[in-house]
Design an enzyme around this catalytic site. Sequence first.
Site, mmCIF file in Angstrom:
data_model
loop_
_atom_site.group_PDB
_atom_site.id
_atom_site.type_symbol
_atom_site.label_atom_id
_atom_site.label_comp_id
_atom_site.label_asym_id
_atom_site.label_seq_id
_atom_site.Cartn_x
_atom_site.Cartn_y
_atom_site.Cartn_z
ATOM 1 C CG ASN A 155 9.165 -46.190 8.414
ATOM 2 O OD1 ASN A 155 10.399 -46.139 8.426
ATOM 3 N ND2 ASN A 155 8.495 -47.281 8.091
ATOM 4 N NE ARG B 238 10.390 -50.091 10.880
ATOM 5 C CZ ARG B 238 10.612 -50.678 9.719
ATOM 6 N NH1 ARG B 238 10.405 -50.026 8.602
ATOM 7 N NH2 ARG B 238 11.043 -51.904 9.679
ATOM 8 C CG HIS C 54 9.926 -57.711 10.059
ATOM 9 N ND1 HIS C 54 10.319 -58.785 9.293
ATOM 10 C CD2 HIS C 54 9.953 -56.638 9.239
ATOM 11 C CE1 HIS C 54 10.591 -58.373 8.073
ATOM 12 N NE2 HIS C 54 10.378 -57.066 8.009
ATOM 13 C CG LEU D 40 5.442 -64.558 4.919
ATOM 14 C CD1 LEU D 40 4.665 -65.673 4.215
ATOM 15 C CD2 LEU D 40 6.868 -65.012 5.211
ATOM 16 N N GLY D 41 6.740 -59.853 3.843
ATOM 17 C CA GLY D 41 6.613 -58.658 3.004
ATOM 18 C C GLY D 41 7.764 -58.660 2.022
ATOM 19 C CG ASN D 42 9.008 -55.618 -0.719
ATOM 20 O OD1 ASN D 42 8.866 -56.366 -1.690
ATOM 21 N ND2 ASN D 42 8.420 -54.441 -0.634
ATOM 22 N N GLY D 43 10.756 -57.614 2.955
ATOM 23 C CA GLY D 43 11.577 -58.332 3.923
ATOM 24 C C GLY D 43 10.680 -59.383 4.551
ATOM 25 N NE ARG E 13 17.350 -57.333 3.559
ATOM 26 C CZ ARG E 13 16.268 -56.854 4.190
ATOM 27 N NH1 ARG E 13 15.350 -57.664 4.688
ATOM 28 N NH2 ARG E 13 16.131 -55.552 4.332
ATOM 29 C CG ASP F 59 5.481 -57.454 -6.914
ATOM 30 O OD1 ASP F 59 4.681 -58.357 -6.631
ATOM 31 O OD2 ASP F 59 5.216 -56.245 -6.814
ATOM 32 N NE ARG G 134 1.418 -57.495 -6.268
ATOM 33 C CZ ARG G 134 1.225 -56.323 -5.685
ATOM 34 N NH1 ARG G 134 0.011 -55.870 -5.516
ATOM 35 N NH2 ARG G 134 2.230 -55.591 -5.285
ATOM 36 C CD GLU H 98 -1.746 -58.152 5.898
ATOM 37 O OE1 GLU H 98 -2.440 -57.339 5.258
ATOM 38 O OE2 GLU H 98 -0.896 -57.805 6.740
ATOM 39 C CG ASN H 99 -2.682 -59.218 0.021
ATOM 40 O OD1 ASN H 99 -3.879 -59.011 0.177
ATOM 41 N ND2 ASN H 99 -1.753 -58.388 0.456
ATOM 42 C CD GLU I 39 5.816 -53.312 10.211
ATOM 43 O OE1 GLU I 39 5.514 -53.295 9.001
ATOM 44 O OE2 GLU I 39 6.954 -53.486 10.623
#
Length: 399
Positions: free
Chosen positions: A7, A90, A179, A208-211, A240, A281, A283, A332-333, A384
């Site tokens: 990647n 990727r 994605h 749902l990640g950074n993107g 974004r 972030d 969190r 996930e978290n 991924e």
Amino acid sequence: MEVLVLNSGSSSLKHQLFDMTDGRVLASGLVERIGEAESRVVSRTPGADGALVEHTETVAVADHGAALERIVAALADAGLGRDLAGIGHRVVHGGERFVAPTLIDADVIAGIRDQVPLAPLHNPANLAGIEDALALRPDVPQVAVFDTAFHRTLPEHAYRYAIPTTYYEEHGVRRYGFHGTSHAFVAKRAADHLGRDLDTTNLITAHLGNGASITAIEAGRSVDTSMGLTPLEGLVMGTRSGDLDPAVIFHLERVAGLDSDAVDTVLNKQSGLKGLCGDNDLRTVEERAAAGDAEATLALELYAYRIRKYVGAYTAVLGRVDALVFTAGVGENSPVVRGMVVDGLTGLGYGLDATVNDQRAEGRLLDVTGAGAAVRTLVVPTDEELEIAEQTLACVQQG
Ligand code: ADP
């Protein structure tokens, strides 16, 4: 049988080496800050007892080619990577040409280069990784796996924008979606868990990640997705904006005096959670909100509200939904975000089990469906890299 997944980003190169007989990770790592005086090289290879041991080094790594040489040398030192069945790359944007994993040759490289105007930051970095890997391991078949490919099944009414047709025909201005490997991976796992054939399963998958993007999957096929021509459209993300009135752009240009590059930077790098509260972030945003910080509370509410709107819209798109699936870092978290999204959707048949929802997935699939809910809600860890490895092997074996 080993497959190496690469990647390649603008200043980073990540890798994972898989044993395809059981999907096990044999080695992994990343090189960050490529081209800077102090690059960070992280390499995980098996120690004496077979468990992965992490080594970190700070050295100057001049370019992607040098980064790849280090990776291949570290694998060779561990007795790995000599007999690769394939290398999977990727690639972010396949445009309309690449709708499936593709064995790489000179014509494919030219084709990926043709998509650069659609992904000016991502595709050149992906191409650099491909060209370096071909130079270093010309003996190994290499496969491009496209983030856009899973969304090839979007119907035209979902992928076209209501602007003059000429811009679609001449310049490829349409929605592509991203994605795709993640949405495809979690869809398969979700259908397995439900004990259903993917071909008859309707899902809403929220990556749902950074993107972040959300996809409506009908009978196993992507029929709508929130990202568009680029990954900017749709959900509120780390940095974004996601959806906004396009006139905001002219307003920023005419009234705030920004040029189009500056607007691009604002909307892609300085907006989303970061634009609303200064932190991208999730969190940190959650911690600040829990401590009563008003900006962070608003950012979190806007973030969850946008997801909830899309789940409502995609419920209407699909008519019948078998499961809503949460995945990636936040999905996930974060029991908080899952709760904020689903608790507002009880009228549509969604509902959470608060006790199960409070758990972290930690690599497991969680069924967080509440008692009496008509629609299931699942937390499915994404992978991924494994999906790219599986698609690479399938492509190589088909020839
Ligand atoms: P990427 O898109 O870079 O692959 P990830 O899927 O790793 O991103 O997701 C990163 C996001 O996940 C970050 O916003 C991070 O704060 C969030 N995240 C990770 N762990 C947690 C957690 N325990 N609670 C809330 N958010 C989390």
